[in-house]
Motif scaffolding. Structure first.
Motif, PDB file in Angstrom:
ATOM      1  N   MET A 286       1.079  -1.003  -0.139  1.00  0.00           N
ATOM      2  CA  MET A 286       0.002  -0.057  -0.184  1.00  0.00           C
ATOM      3  C   MET A 286       0.898   1.470   0.017  1.00  0.00           C
ATOM      4  O   MET A 286       0.551   2.273  -0.762  1.00  0.00           O
ATOM      5  N   GLY A 287       2.068   1.231   0.722  1.00  0.00           N
ATOM      6  CA  GLY A 287       2.777   2.539   0.661  1.00  0.00           C
ATOM      7  C   GLY A 287       3.513   2.721  -0.843  1.00  0.00           C
ATOM      8  O   GLY A 287       3.387   3.875  -1.145  1.00  0.00           O
ATOM      9  N   ALA A 288       3.827   1.545  -1.360  1.00  0.00           N
ATOM     10  CA  ALA A 288       4.533   1.890  -2.634  1.00  0.00           C
ATOM     11  C   ALA A 288       3.195   2.474  -3.544  1.00  0.00           C
ATOM     12  O   ALA A 288       3.696   3.273  -4.478  1.00  0.00           O
ATOM     13  N   LEU A 289       1.963   1.662  -3.516  1.00  0.00           N
ATOM     14  CA  LEU A 289       0.924   2.427  -4.315  1.00  0.00           C
ATOM     15  C   LEU A 289       0.584   3.989  -4.107  1.00  0.00           C
ATOM     16  O   LEU A 289       0.441   4.591  -4.813  1.00  0.00           O
ATOM     17  N   SER A 290       0.693   4.242  -2.756  1.00  0.00           N
ATOM     18  CA  SER A 290       0.446   5.634  -2.442  1.00  0.00           C
ATOM     19  C   SER A 290       1.506   6.552  -3.019  1.00  0.00           C
ATOM     20  O   SER A 290       1.404   7.722  -3.165  1.00  0.00           O
ATOM     21  N   ALA A 291       2.986   5.861  -3.150  1.00  0.00           N
ATOM     22  CA  ALA A 291       4.031   6.643  -3.390  1.00  0.00           C
ATOM     23  C   ALA A 291       4.017   6.690  -4.638  1.00  0.00           C
ATOM     24  O   ALA A 291       4.699   7.664  -5.529  1.00  0.00           O
ATOM     25  N   GLY A 292       3.295   6.002  -5.529  1.00  0.00           N
ATOM     26  CA  GLY A 292       3.067   5.899  -7.029  1.00  0.00           C
ATOM     27  C   GLY A 292       4.469   5.352  -7.906  1.00  0.00           C
ATOM     28  O   GLY A 292       4.672   6.001  -8.895  1.00  0.00           O
ATOM     29  N   ILE A 293       5.086   4.302  -7.379  1.00  0.00           N
ATOM     30  CA  ILE A 293       6.274   3.818  -7.869  1.00  0.00           C
ATOM     31  C   ILE A 293       6.310   2.257  -8.055  1.00  0.00           C
ATOM     32  O   ILE A 293       5.247   1.596  -7.304  1.00  0.00           O
ATOM     33  N   PRO A 294       6.792   1.785  -9.257  1.00  0.00           N
ATOM     34  CA  PRO A 294       6.606   0.378  -9.415  1.00  0.00           C
ATOM     35  C   PRO A 294       7.041  -0.455  -8.678  1.00  0.00           C
ATOM     36  O   PRO A 294       8.041   0.057  -7.739  1.00  0.00           O
TER      37      PRO A 294
END
Length: 373
Positions: free
Chosen positions: A295-303
């Motif tokens: 979820m953190g990566a999705l929120s950060a917008g990074i692959p």
């Protein structure tokens, strides 16, 4: 209004709930957090905490459940057991939590009980005193489904029987809050609420330089903070580093991995850093598939490259790959190169970030909770 906020006795289960608890507190409501285990070490700020799991051993319950169901245990370690083992495991956990929570509700007299899907003991305590409940999803799994299978587990039925609820079962939550992006998990019946992860902490100066301003794209590599089985992506990343034109940053590597990383070109190591603050500074992240990091990566917008593993890790990895916001599989040089070179992955990850940013923040859901009083 008095709000009882309940999570299973695990840090990763409590942390996603705290932003709503803090929003309720800031709005002038009394909030009491009930949890236990390693979650008692979480920073809850101004929110008071009560330990409802002093005598509970999560490791003992897990070992006993897996020994009693070896085939399901093997599937659980591979991430292919669905909800079979999670229902048994957290059914046993919640059976031990129920009586204590009933006592907390009886003595503290909350007006509303907010709980996460694997803290169904809270729903039992609320039903015992006819209190409204809010179900706050804290992963990519469907929350009501987790509540149903856990409450219907054989061992959890004992708690329902003790408290006169076996025949009528648990009433549905009056409000369901979902933090997962619909483009990743599909349609949900709950009210959307933006997932918020708290940062803060020291970040080395070299890591504060954004990836796009550095000589090479930066790939963060993280492993699980929870003890137990699970693939550590760091050995694979270290082995592939020589074939990838990127800076590989290993976060909290085990001592043997840190020793191996010394002197390896384009590989750096760092101790504990706030991932929520560091991920936006990176081009991509490789991790163990846990819902918090995903979820953190999705929120950060990074692959992201999520390594399938035990529990919900395979489920999370497959959802991310299906959305096109990342990859699922082993850590290889080819996968790492694709993470930083595939424009479609990057675009899809940014789309999910935009979707999450458009969801109402926790503060916007305070009236929905207060309306239940």
């Amino acid at each position: 209004m008095r709000v009882l906020l309940v999570s299973a006795p695990l840090t990763g289960h409590l942390l996603p709930m705290l932003p709503l608890g803090e929003a309720l507190w800031e709005a002038g409501h009394d909030v009491l957090v009930a949890t236990g285990g390693d979650a008692m070490g979480a920073d809850t700020g101004d929110l008071p905490v009560i330990d409802i799991a002093r005598d509970l051993s999560f490791a003992r319950i897990a070992a006993r459940s897996m020994a009693a169901h070896p085939l399901d245990a093997r599937a659980e370690l591979a991430g292919t057991a669905g909800t079979r083992m999670v229902a048994r495991l957290f059914g046993a956990v919640n059976e031990e939590l129920t009586d204590g929570l009933v006592t907390v509700v009886e003595q503290w007299r909350p007006d509303v009980v907010v709980h996460e899907p694997l803290a169904v003991a809270a729903a039992v305590a609320a039903a015992r005193y006819d209190l409204p409940t809010v179900l706050l999803e804290n992963s990519l799994f469907d929350g009501p489904s987790l509540v149903r299978v856990t409450s219907e587990s054989k061992i959890m039925r004992r708690a329902l029987r003790r408290h006169g609820l076996e025949d009528r079962g648990l009433p549905a939550a009056e409000v369901v809050l979902t933090t997962a992006p619909r483009s990743v998990v599909g349609e949900r019946t709950g009210l959307p609420m933006r997932p918020v992860q708290r940062g803060g902490g020291e970040i080395p100066a070299w890591l504060r330089v954004p990836s796009d301003a550095a000589d090479r794209p930066r790939i963060l590599v993280s492993r699980s903070t929870a003890p137990g089985p699970g693939a550590d992506p760091m050995p694979g990343a270290l082995a592939a580093a020589a074939e990838v034109d990127a800076e590989i940053v290993l976060v909290r590597p085990e001592p043997r991995i840190e020793r191996r990383a010394r002197g390896v070109d384009r590989v750096r190591t760092v101790g504990w850093v706030p991932l929520v603050d560091v991920m936006p500074l990176c081009a991509a992240i490789v991790h163990h598939g846990g819902s918090g990091t995903a979820m953190g990566a999705l929120s950060a917008g990074i692959p992201q490259l999520a390594v399938p593993g035990a529990g919900d890790r395979r489920h999370n990895a497959e959802l991310i790959a299906r959305r096109g916001a990342g990859l699922s599989g082993k850590v290889t040089a080819e996968a790492l190169r694709r993470l930083v070179a595939d424009g479609e992955l990057a675009a899809n990850a940014r789309e999910v970030r935009t979707e999450l940013e458009a969801m109402p923040p926790p503060e916007a859901r305070v009236p929905d909770v207060a309306a239940l009083n």
